[in-house]
Design a protein around this motif. Sequence first.
Motif, short mmCIF file in Angstrom:
data_model
loop_
_atom_site.label_atom_id
_atom_site.label_comp_id
_atom_site.label_asym_id
_atom_site.label_seq_id
_atom_site.Cartn_x
_atom_site.Cartn_y
_atom_site.Cartn_z
N PHE A 425 19.96 4.29 64.18
CA PHE A 425 19.79 3.39 65.34
C PHE A 425 18.37 3.51 65.93
CE2 PHE A 425 20.41 2.42 69.95
CZ PHE A 425 20.72 1.08 69.80
N GLU A 428 16.26 1.49 63.84
CA GLU A 428 16.55 0.07 64.05
C GLU A 428 15.81 -0.46 65.27
OE1 GLU A 428 20.83 -0.16 64.00
OE2 GLU A 428 20.76 -2.10 63.00
N MET A 429 15.69 0.37 66.27
CA MET A 429 15.03 -0.07 67.51
C MET A 429 13.54 -0.28 67.32
SD MET A 429 17.32 -0.72 69.68
CE MET A 429 18.27 -1.22 68.25
N LEU A 431 12.44 -2.15 64.88
CA LEU A 431 12.34 -3.38 64.10
C LEU A 431 12.29 -4.61 64.99
CD1 LEU A 431 15.14 -2.49 61.49
CD2 LEU A 431 12.69 -1.92 61.40
N GLU A 432 11.71 -5.66 64.44
CA GLU A 432 11.78 -6.97 65.11
C GLU A 432 13.13 -7.61 64.80
OE1 GLU A 432 10.19 -8.85 67.13
OE2 GLU A 432 8.41 -7.60 67.43
N ARG A 433 13.54 -8.55 65.62
CA ARG A 433 14.71 -9.36 65.26
C ARG A 433 14.34 -10.24 64.05
NH1 ARG A 433 18.57 -9.82 69.19
NH2 ARG A 433 19.90 -10.09 67.36
N SER B 99 13.38 -12.65 71.99
CA SER B 99 12.46 -12.29 70.92
C SER B 99 11.59 -13.49 70.56
CB SER B 99 13.26 -11.85 69.70
OG SER B 99 12.46 -11.87 68.54
N LEU B 437 17.98 -15.10 70.03
CA LEU B 437 17.96 -13.65 69.84
C LEU B 437 17.19 -12.98 70.96
CD1 LEU B 437 16.90 -13.69 66.05
CD2 LEU B 437 19.24 -13.47 66.93
N ARG B 440 14.57 -6.86 70.77
CA ARG B 440 15.33 -5.71 70.25
C ARG B 440 15.58 -4.65 71.32
NH1 ARG B 440 18.13 -5.42 65.64
NH2 ARG B 440 16.37 -6.06 64.36
N GLU B 443 18.91 -3.96 73.21
CA GLU B 443 20.02 -3.26 72.56
C GLU B 443 19.99 -1.77 72.95
OE1 GLU B 443 22.31 -4.87 71.10
OE2 GLU B 443 23.44 -3.29 70.09
N GLN B 444 18.79 -1.23 72.97
CA GLN B 444 18.63 0.17 73.40
C GLN B 444 19.04 0.30 74.87
OE1 GLN B 444 16.86 2.94 71.44
NE2 GLN B 444 18.21 3.91 72.93
#
Lengths: 462, 462
Positions: A425, A428-429, A431-433, B99, B437, B440, B443-444
Amino acid sequence: MKLYQMLLLLLLGQQSFYAQNKPNIVLLFADDAGYIDFGFQGSKVMKTPNLDKLANSGVTFTQGYVSDPTCGPSRAGLMTGKYQARFGYEEINVPGFMSSHSALKGDEMGLPLDQQTIGNYLQKQGYKTAAYGKWHLGNADRFHPLNRGFDEFYGFRGGARSYFAYKNPKGDHKMETNFGKYEEPDHYATDVFAEKAADFIERNKDNPFFVYLSFNAVHTPMEATEEDLKQFPHLTGKKKTLAAMTLALDRACGTVLNKLKELGIDKNTIVVFSNDNGGPSDKNASTNKPLSGTKSNHLEGGIRVPFLMSWPEKIKKKSRYNYPIITLDLLPTFYAAAGGNIEDLKDINGVNILPFVAKEKEGRPHDILFWKKETRAVVREGDYKLIRFPDRPAELYNVPNDISERYNLANQYPEKVKSMYKKLFDWEMTLERPLWLLKRKYEQYDVDRMNQYREGWIPAKD
Amino acid sequence: MKLYQMLLLLLLGQQSFYAQNKPNIVLLFADDAGYIDFGFQGSKVMKTPNLDKLANSGVTFTQGYVSDPTCGPSRAGLMTGKYQARFGYEEINVPGFMSSHSALKGDEMGLPLDQQTIGNYLQKQGYKTAAYGKWHLGNADRFHPLNRGFDEFYGFRGGARSYFAYKNPKGDHKMETNFGKYEEPDHYATDVFAEKAADFIERNKDNPFFVYLSFNAVHTPMEATEEDLKQFPHLTGKKKTLAAMTLALDRACGTVLNKLKELGIDKNTIVVFSNDNGGPSDKNASTNKPLSGTKSNHLEGGIRVPFLMSWPEKIKKKSRYNYPIITLDLLPTFYAAAGGNIEDLKDINGVNILPFVAKEKEGRPHDILFWKKETRAVVREGDYKLIRFPDRPAELYNVPNDISERYNLANQYPEKVKSMYKKLFDWEMTLERPLWLLKRKYEQYDVDRMNQYREGWIPAKD
């Protein structure tokens, strides 16, 4: 090197300082090949004498990975040395497959222009660069190889096409010489790509060059020449065609390898052979055994590929390297070999693997590696691999001990599962969407295909 | 009803056949309120006498859910009776939060035009419809309430704004009467919305009407009147402001409820009170206890909300309904009460809950319910709830036995986990990819906030 040494070299008749010192680089890249579908990988069916010889001339990576189990993202990672999802290249770019909700569609999908390719980096080191075959990093002109670090191109912009000439070639199927000069091949495309590459090599024998020979073999359509098919009288159906296509692929590699030898530049040429993702066994009869899984899923059969590197002056013959490496490593490896300063590559995820192969560096090139497509994601840390699924609990494998991923250890090592989940995770954070989105149904397809090619799986004890 | 009965009714002075039979419908909808922050929910801090009286006049749903723990998607589900991710409304639409890779951005994000709203359905049944307050289903003109099934509107198009007049109102903050007539409120907005709604009710007392009174209370900014703040001398900081804002919210609900009574139409009016998602405790000092979690995560504190329904002619006073229901149920419930044919709603995920409340139907309205935002997703099947996380193994709770989701049963019921995981994925495959979207990083943020409001969590035994 001191001035007097340089002068001495010039006096000795070297055409240039660079020509002698900088290795040439040839990347032979197959498409959708099965893990086991080469003689050097153990196939008893496929005939690949030229690649088997290449394997014997250098190092075989036994845990060579790609950065995605599908063509487009895998190539984006290869070309940039970065986890491609960092810039939104998370899903495969196939114009007809995209959701109507996708931000980018059709020809607008491509490798973002703010990303630098291997070609760009090697051009800066004085290399002549050329790409042959399948591009698949964007159909629009701005994504064209000649705009992305390559001096020459012969191939097609899309992800797949016929191996023979189209009567009415269309869109990203059209075969193109450099920019916009369209001419269909006059014989089997796999051979034509290699012949064009050999010609480029001959023209550039006196200067350092980089060839990205990106075969569409052995991607569908399943098409081979009559002559190649005749070499496999004992086979039938798709398997026969695959064997013939693989024979042609090997012959084409031989065309290039023989040209290097003929020109006497083979000793100082780095040759890599690999493949963009696992074989899609349901499509082209490829075999990934003993690995489980296929193209488009994250079992080893999707992401672990045949991987050879030869450089007679530097790499020991018939050697094997067993720690995981990844196609992201090729950019920094090539750049360093070309004399580039590795400090220029701070934002790259790959590492120069030559010091590891040469045993100048101990330990693993990568303590941790990651893969992701939507909810499906993987972290490989040391020998362990955690797979996060959308439709079932995450699974944990000890990859060297269990190459077929049959023994799920998730319940045995719950703390390891938690710790690896967290690292996944955290990655993952960064990364871009995604820049584009597939239709939802392909997720179902990918999961179903994985299940289909997963024999003998033994669930964790509860 | 036979002709002579209709004539008789007319003779008896009824203004119309419909006015007598079709119930009026008033949906009072709060924003970002905490689960426990109402007298009728057990708060000892908040004062909500009008809503407490409403609770006593009908049924309290003890497991009332919204279809998403964030404002926009929750409202899209409410308005359509469908899981909003079925049409790509999966992530919250806040122009500044998206995004750069999002397909839709800014004012282009909104409830897709091929979707029908509660307003559309009730208009077809002869209702006059009006929306007051926060819209948040699209800023562009085509998404405007007057284009989405509402005859009248007073409110703002965006997701939040000041409770007082702006000197220079901008964009989706601007307060608007019907279409494009902008006028800032001359006193506290919560009161103004209710007064406008009461006026609409008065003007429509003789015909069936639907009021969607969508308060922005108690969303940030934390703003209350001096007079309301004075009612809570023992409180300080955000909690004091929240209490004052909640008092105003309750008073505004009272304005509408009293108007119904004053007009003598309260007996045949369905009044629902609910809230769009769990309280964001870090933002507005709301409290979701005994639930764990907050707005934007999928613990009960994010998705379970206060939920009341009153219809004096049909629903028993002071009753409680304990099986899970969801805001998706309001469309079919209202439509059926309005005389609509439930067969028109085949594509809807909600169900008419009145027969369940009336005990005409046994069992659960929903055997299974789902939620999703990217990798995070939930399936509630019977009493069990499986939560799929991006950063940790999935967790399983028995919700009625463990309202605070403290005892993860995943390891105890592995077969249930597997079966629910599969159902979750099967449902996911029925959804469209997201239309837009978020960045990112949110999400965090969502994961961190969940962890912060999750006291006393007890991990599963391994």
